[in-house]
Design a protein around this motif. Structure first.
Motif, PDB file in Angstrom:
ATOM      1  N   GLU A 335     103.994  73.784 -21.139  1.00 19.34           N
ATOM      2  CA  GLU A 335     104.327  72.512 -21.770  1.00 19.34           C
ATOM      3  C   GLU A 335     105.108  72.724 -23.066  1.00 19.34           C
ATOM      4  O   GLU A 335     105.884  71.848 -23.476  1.00 19.34           O
ATOM      5  CB  GLU A 335     103.060  71.711 -22.046  1.00 19.34           C
ATOM      6  CG  GLU A 335     102.320  71.272 -20.784  1.00 19.34           C
ATOM      7  CD  GLU A 335     103.228  70.537 -19.815  1.00 19.34           C
ATOM      8  OE1 GLU A 335     103.846  69.541 -20.219  1.00 19.34           O
ATOM      9  OE2 GLU A 335     103.325  70.968 -18.654  1.00 19.34           O
ATOM     10  N   ARG A 338     108.997  72.246 -23.067  1.00 20.38           N
ATOM     11  CA  ARG A 338     109.660  70.958 -22.905  1.00 20.38           C
ATOM     12  C   ARG A 338     110.619  70.653 -24.058  1.00 20.38           C
ATOM     13  O   ARG A 338     111.740  70.183 -23.829  1.00 20.38           O
ATOM     14  CB  ARG A 338     108.605  69.856 -22.769  1.00 20.38           C
ATOM     15  CG  ARG A 338     107.912  69.879 -21.424  1.00 20.38           C
ATOM     16  CD  ARG A 338     106.542  69.215 -21.413  1.00 20.38           C
ATOM     17  NE  ARG A 338     106.572  67.850 -21.912  1.00 20.38           N
ATOM     18  CZ  ARG A 338     105.506  67.064 -21.943  1.00 20.38           C
ATOM     19  NH1 ARG A 338     104.332  67.511 -21.490  1.00 20.38           N
ATOM     20  NH2 ARG A 338     105.591  65.835 -22.414  1.00 20.38           N
ATOM     21  N   GLN A 339     110.194  70.931 -25.278  1.00 25.73           N
ATOM     22  CA  GLN A 339     111.054  70.614 -26.419  1.00 25.73           C
ATOM     23  C   GLN A 339     112.321  71.478 -26.466  1.00 25.73           C
ATOM     24  O   GLN A 339     113.429  70.944 -26.602  1.00 25.73           O
ATOM     25  CB  GLN A 339     110.251  70.740 -27.718  1.00 25.73           C
ATOM     26  CG  GLN A 339     111.025  70.336 -28.967  1.00 25.73           C
ATOM     27  CD  GLN A 339     111.495  71.527 -29.783  1.00 25.73           C
ATOM     28  OE1 GLN A 339     110.985  72.630 -29.600  1.00 25.73           O
ATOM     29  NE2 GLN A 339     112.469  71.328 -30.646  1.00 25.73           N
ATOM     30  N   LEU A 341     113.811  72.890 -23.999  1.00 25.95           N
ATOM     31  CA  LEU A 341     114.656  72.544 -22.863  1.00 25.95           C
ATOM     32  C   LEU A 341     115.557  71.363 -23.185  1.00 25.95           C
ATOM     33  O   LEU A 341     116.687  71.278 -22.698  1.00 25.95           O
ATOM     34  CB  LEU A 341     113.790  72.208 -21.640  1.00 25.95           C
ATOM     35  CG  LEU A 341     113.147  73.384 -20.900  1.00 25.95           C
ATOM     36  CD1 LEU A 341     112.237  72.880 -19.792  1.00 25.95           C
ATOM     37  CD2 LEU A 341     114.203  74.316 -20.330  1.00 25.95           C
ATOM     38  N   GLU A 342     115.085  70.457 -24.017  1.00 26.28           N
ATOM     39  CA  GLU A 342     115.868  69.285 -24.381  1.00 26.28           C
ATOM     40  C   GLU A 342     116.822  69.569 -25.535  1.00 26.28           C
ATOM     41  O   GLU A 342     117.985  69.167 -25.501  1.00 26.28           O
ATOM     42  CB  GLU A 342     114.930  68.136 -24.773  1.00 26.28           C
ATOM     43  CG  GLU A 342     114.194  67.501 -23.606  1.00 26.28           C
ATOM     44  CD  GLU A 342     115.108  66.641 -22.757  1.00 26.28           C
ATOM     45  OE1 GLU A 342     116.146  66.175 -23.258  1.00 26.28           O
ATOM     46  OE2 GLU A 342     114.780  66.441 -21.569  1.00 26.28           O
ATOM     47  N   SER A 397     103.658  70.391 -14.502  1.00 20.67           N
ATOM     48  CA  SER A 397     103.524  68.966 -14.771  1.00 20.67           C
ATOM     49  C   SER A 397     104.800  68.205 -14.448  1.00 20.67           C
ATOM     50  O   SER A 397     105.909  68.766 -14.418  1.00 20.67           O
ATOM     51  CB  SER A 397     103.156  68.746 -16.238  1.00 20.67           C
ATOM     52  OG  SER A 397     104.250  69.084 -17.078  1.00 20.67           O
ATOM     53  N   PRO A 399     106.365  65.911 -16.383  1.00 26.36           N
ATOM     54  CA  PRO A 399     107.339  65.939 -17.481  1.00 26.36           C
ATOM     55  C   PRO A 399     108.138  67.235 -17.561  1.00 26.36           C
ATOM     56  O   PRO A 399     109.317  67.216 -17.917  1.00 26.36           O
ATOM     57  CB  PRO A 399     106.459  65.759 -18.728  1.00 26.36           C
ATOM     58  CG  PRO A 399     105.267  65.014 -18.237  1.00 26.36           C
ATOM     59  CD  PRO A 399     105.026  65.533 -16.852  1.00 26.36           C
ATOM     60  N   LEU A 400     107.508  68.373 -17.213  1.00 32.03           N
ATOM     61  CA  LEU A 400     108.253  69.635 -17.223  1.00 32.03           C
ATOM     62  C   LEU A 400     109.273  69.666 -16.094  1.00 32.03           C
ATOM     63  O   LEU A 400     110.450  69.979 -16.306  1.00 32.03           O
ATOM     64  CB  LEU A 400     107.288  70.814 -17.097  1.00 32.03           C
ATOM     65  CG  LEU A 400     107.936  72.196 -16.970  1.00 32.03           C
ATOM     66  CD1 LEU A 400     108.753  72.536 -18.211  1.00 32.03           C
ATOM     67  CD2 LEU A 400     106.891  73.276 -16.709  1.00 32.03           C
ATOM     68  N   ASP A 402     110.579  67.218 -14.614  1.00 33.95           N
ATOM     69  CA  ASP A 402     111.609  66.201 -14.803  1.00 33.95           C
ATOM     70  C   ASP A 402     112.793  66.752 -15.578  1.00 33.95           C
ATOM     71  O   ASP A 402     113.897  66.199 -15.515  1.00 33.95           O
ATOM     72  CB  ASP A 402     111.003  65.004 -15.542  1.00 33.95           C
ATOM     73  CG  ASP A 402     111.831  63.745 -15.368  1.00 33.95           C
ATOM     74  OD1 ASP A 402     112.411  63.563 -14.274  1.00 33.95           O
ATOM     75  OD2 ASP A 402     111.906  62.947 -16.319  1.00 33.95           O
ATOM     76  N   ARG A 403     112.572  67.836 -16.325  1.00 33.11           N
ATOM     77  CA  ARG A 403     113.647  68.459 -17.094  1.00 33.11           C
ATOM     78  C   ARG A 403     114.366  69.544 -16.308  1.00 33.11           C
ATOM     79  O   ARG A 403     115.271  70.186 -16.838  1.00 33.11           O
ATOM     80  CB  ARG A 403     113.064  69.055 -18.380  1.00 33.11           C
ATOM     81  CG  ARG A 403     112.614  67.992 -19.375  1.00 33.11           C
ATOM     82  CD  ARG A 403     111.736  68.582 -20.463  1.00 33.11           C
ATOM     83  NE  ARG A 403     111.518  67.665 -21.576  1.00 33.11           N
ATOM     84  CZ  ARG A 403     110.639  66.674 -21.587  1.00 33.11           C
ATOM     85  NH1 ARG A 403     109.872  66.475 -20.513  1.00 33.11           N
ATOM     86  NH2 ARG A 403     110.515  65.884 -22.629  1.00 33.11           N
TER      87      ARG A 403
END
Length: 535
Positions: A335, A338-339, A341-342, A397, A399-400, A402-403
């Protein structure tokens, strides 16, 4: 009384801050005080510097000695200040002229015998010195090649403190024996070479794996090409032995060589991490980092007890981060991806300070379909219950994922594909040429903007400044209404469609390009073939 000053650099992440090193001698009881927010390793430099000066044949001043590091509000650590502190003390004691070192930048650790030893982060330190206007730097001889990568800076590499004193005083420099540590492998490099030697750290000598070795896997090979052309993240899912790791190891070879600026960025990160091997100071090909699934969150995103050091996401900057057996990784560690990756960077806060580390990498995930790995395979025989399968797949997850732009099922290779593919599969060189052409198209399109690849462009920019062909967005909009795509997923499909169009030589994506992008994203068949050569 005597006073002298020189300069060194402290590192906050991969950014250097120039530090003025001041030495003041006053009459009084002999004492050595170091001020300016030093950490434990820097406080220990008092003993190293004293021993190095005495063992270099010089006299230690029997006065009250105060060494200040300015600005005092910036945390400072490491042994790289030793050389600057020693020279400031010698200049204050009038052994060397203070004016000769006032405009010098000095970086290096001192051994007790006076030898100058290499330290981490020489490249970003010299870059900071150059930006601050310094044109002359003194570094350990073993890191002189690394420091010389910075243009406009004169680099002096020294082996011992005695040699530096002689050079500053215009005396004949003594002959110095070779350092017994020189040429020995750095223990920091132990275990660093990952599967796919030659691409593991960006500078191994063995040849990189070739995509021609991969049998079959047309859809997965196409996904690799799209990922490399647009910088899109990739998820490979399939049974053990299907070739997921084999495919991932060949992904760095499809990426274009690093530009000069990118090489400096990557080399700076590796220098701070201490993994630049002797004799090869420049990383000029995309790095490949494949940590074991037991890796902690700190080892992935960076961390440490004091100021954080780069983790795997930063070591893979401008390259590939491959997480094999992704569901086996710690959930919090996954998790934490995630940051970066964006944003393309990671910000880590600790009590000693906050650092910002670059992390613009291409993520490649690989996973089995279930704990035993046989769910949905041709041979069958899966022993996992539905709840076990759900729990296993749920470790990645929503959210992960989704990226992650591209999601491909990697099927087991058949006997005919395995035995009959020789000489038929395209090589890495052939595919990499198409990738470079596609990247040239996107770079020309985004000229004058901060973006270079499709994966970096915000979705609203693509929708407004570079619209698709009329009606091409309709299938994606319908998938969004059905709940198959989120708003973020819609933007990512749009980026992939542009990459597919660039590979096909199209001016803008049409309905077929969008259908291929949707199939690579959702796995839902659209009636459009996505094998090699179809684009």
């Amino acid at each position: 009384m005597g006073f002298a000053r020189t300069c060194s650099v402290t590192l906050l992440g991969v950014e250097g801050v120039v530090v003025e090193v001041q030495a003041d001698l006053e009459p009084g009881l002999a004492a050595f005080t170091l001020v300016g927010l030093p950490d434990k390793s820097l406080s220990e430099s008092r003993d190293r510097v004293r021993a190095a000066i005495v063992n270099s044949g010089e006299t230690w001043p029997q006065k009250k000695l105060t060494v200040g590091l300015s600005p005092a509000s910036v945390p400072k650590g490491g042994s790289g200040f030793d050389l600057a502190v020693a020279c400031a003390v010698l200049a204050a004691n009038e052994r060397i002229a203070p004016k000769d070192i006032a405009d010098l930048m000095m970086i290096g650790e001192l051994g007790l015998d006076g030898r100058v030893r290499p330290v981490r982060g020489v490249l970003p330190a010299v870059l900071a010195a150059a930006e601050a206007g310094y044109r002359h730097v003194v570094v350990p001889d073993r890191t002189a090649a690394e420091a010389s990568l910075v243009p406009g800076v004169s680099v002096l590499g020294v082996r011992t403190l005695r040699q530096l004193i002689a050079l500053l005083n215009d005396e004949l420099a003594p002959e110095e024996a070779d350092d017994p540590e020189e040429g020995r492998p750095d223990p920091m490099l132990a275990g660093l070479v990952v599967p796919g030697a030659g691409i593991g750290t960006g500078f191994a000598d063995s040849p990189a794996p070739d995509l021609a070795d991969v049998a079959g896997q047309g859809a997965a090979r196409m996904a690799l090409e799209v990922a490399a052309a647009g910088g899109h993240h990739l998820y490979l899912k399939g049974p053990p032995g299907a070739g997921k790791t084999m495919l991932a190891e060949r992904l760095p070879g499809l990426l274009p060589p690093l530009t000069r600026q990118e090489s400096l960025e990557v080399t700076a990160v590796h220098s701070v991490a201490g993994i630049l091997p002797p004799g090869k100071p420049m990383v000029d090909i995309p790095p490949y980092c494949a940590p074991h699934h037991s890796a902690t969150m700190q080892s992935l995103v960076g961390g440490g007890n004091a100021l954080p050091r780069p983790g795997a996401v930063s070591l893979a900057h401008k390259g590939v981060l491959f997480l094999d057996e992704a569901p086996e990784f710690n959930g919090q560690a996954l998790e934490a991806l995630r940051q970066p990756l964006e944003s393309g960077h990671v910000v880590i806060a600790r009590s000693a300070g906050v650092v910002r580390l670059p992390a613009r990498f291409l993520l490649c995930l690989a996973a089995n379909p279930c704990p035993c790995g046989r769910h949905g395979s041709r041979g069958g025989g899966c022993d996992c219950t539905p709840s076990m399968i759900r729990r296993y797949q749920g470790r990645l997850s929503g959210p992960l994922l989704d990226r992650v732009d591209l999601r491909v099922d990697v099927e087991a290779v058949s006997r005919s594909e395995l035995l009959g593919h020789l000489g038929e599969s395209e090589s890495t060189r052939t595919v990499a040429a198409r990738v470079r052409e596609a990247r040239d198209r996107s770079a020309a399109r985004y000229e004058g903007t901060p973006w270079r690849t499709n994966s970096e462009v915000p979705g609203h920019e693509l929708r407004t400044r570079w619209p698709m062909a009329p009606g091409a967005m309709r299938p994606a909009e319908q998938d969004m209404e059905r709940g198959l795509l989120t708003a973020r997923g819609l933007d990512r499909v749009l980026r992939v469609a542009w990459t597919v169009a660039d590979l096909g030589g199209h001016d803008r994506p049409d309905g077929v390009d969008m259908a291929r992008a949707l199939e690579l994203r959702t796995g839902v068949r659209r009636g459009v073939a996505i094998a090699m050569g179809d684009i």
